[in-house]
Motif scaffolding. Sequence first.
Motif, PDB file in Angstrom:
ATOM      1  N   VAL A   1       0.803  -1.096   0.103  1.00 38.99           N
ATOM      2  CA  VAL A   1       0.140  -0.376   0.038  1.00 38.99           C
ATOM      3  C   VAL A   1       0.834   0.922  -0.501  1.00 38.99           C
TER       4      VAL A   1
ATOM      5  N   ALA B   1       1.064   4.159  -2.420  1.00 32.92           N
ATOM      6  CA  ALA B   1       0.663   5.664  -1.539  1.00 32.92           C
ATOM      7  C   ALA B   1       1.532   6.599  -2.541  1.00 32.92           C
TER       8      ALA B   1
ATOM      9  N   HIS C   1       0.548   8.054  -5.699  1.00 31.60           N
ATOM     10  CA  HIS C   1      -0.840   8.378  -5.503  1.00 31.60           C
ATOM     11  C   HIS C   1      -0.064   9.734  -5.515  1.00 31.60           C
TER      12      HIS C   1
ATOM     13  N   SER D   1      -8.699   6.818  -1.460  1.00 24.40           N
ATOM     14  CA  SER D   1      -9.085   6.433  -0.154  1.00 24.40           C
ATOM     15  C   SER D   1     -10.468   5.009   0.466  1.00 24.40           C
ATOM     16  N   ALA D   2     -10.185   4.138   1.215  1.00 22.84           N
ATOM     17  CA  ALA D   2     -11.115   3.559   1.704  1.00 22.84           C
ATOM     18  C   ALA D   2     -12.180   3.880   3.152  1.00 22.84           C
TER      19      ALA D   2
ATOM     20  N   ILE E   1      -8.351  -1.002   3.923  1.00 21.94           N
ATOM     21  CA  ILE E   1      -7.734  -1.460   3.009  1.00 21.94           C
ATOM     22  C   ILE E   1      -7.075  -3.187   3.261  1.00 21.94           C
TER      23      ILE E   1
ATOM     24  N   ASN F   1      -8.430  -4.645  -5.083  1.00 24.18           N
ATOM     25  CA  ASN F   1      -7.261  -3.609  -3.908  1.00 24.18           C
ATOM     26  C   ASN F   1      -7.035  -2.633  -5.471  1.00 24.18           C
TER      27      ASN F   1
ATOM     28  N   ALA G   1      -8.758  -0.734  -7.131  1.00 18.34           N
ATOM     29  CA  ALA G   1      -8.913   1.023  -6.468  1.00 18.34           C
ATOM     30  C   ALA G   1      -7.918   1.381  -6.189  1.00 18.34           C
TER      31      ALA G   1
ATOM     32  N   TYR H   1      -5.183   0.485  -4.539  1.00 15.55           N
ATOM     33  CA  TYR H   1      -4.739   0.367  -3.637  1.00 15.55           C
ATOM     34  C   TYR H   1      -3.584   0.182  -3.428  1.00 15.55           C
ATOM     35  N   ILE H   2      -2.915  -1.200  -4.790  1.00 13.03           N
ATOM     36  CA  ILE H   2      -1.922  -1.823  -4.955  1.00 13.03           C
ATOM     37  C   ILE H   2      -1.170  -1.659  -5.921  1.00 13.03           C
TER      38      ILE H   2
END
Length: 144
Positions: free
Chosen positions: A13, A17, A20, A33-34, A61, A118, A121, A123-124
């Motif tokens: 993650v 991040a 991002h 966001s989660a 997450i 994930n 989304a 996240y990874i």
Amino acid sequence: AQPPYSHIPFYQVMDAAFDHLQAWVKDGTLPPSAPPIEVTSAGPPAVIARDKNGNSLAGGIRLAEIAVPTGVNTGQNSGAGFCRLYGTHQDFDAATVNGLYPSHAAYVAAVKDVTEKNLRAGYILRPEADATIAAAEHSNIGQR
């Protein structure tokens, strides 16, 4: 105080991040966001809602290692040094694993599903998704 080191690969993650963050600074694209981790008490300290096996119940997450668990992972521990920062992991017994995953294919399919969600989304990243799926494919989870 408990077996050290959660098996949740939070670095996956963090890798996403950083990507991002760069996009946010460069062109204003907000990161994904989660939902918040579900708690039973805001504390302090906060008390995380847990399922019957001891893992967090909802929110945050949900990497495969928590959404498709083979043991209890927590972000909490105690003891000397940095032990309290690294959480804990305890494998489920064979009966619990066999009850959760009736076959290897069922386990791998569940890992693929959550990992691809994930990835979509944000996240990874793809390399981490591929590594997670490959690890599930090469595991003996669900094999009797």
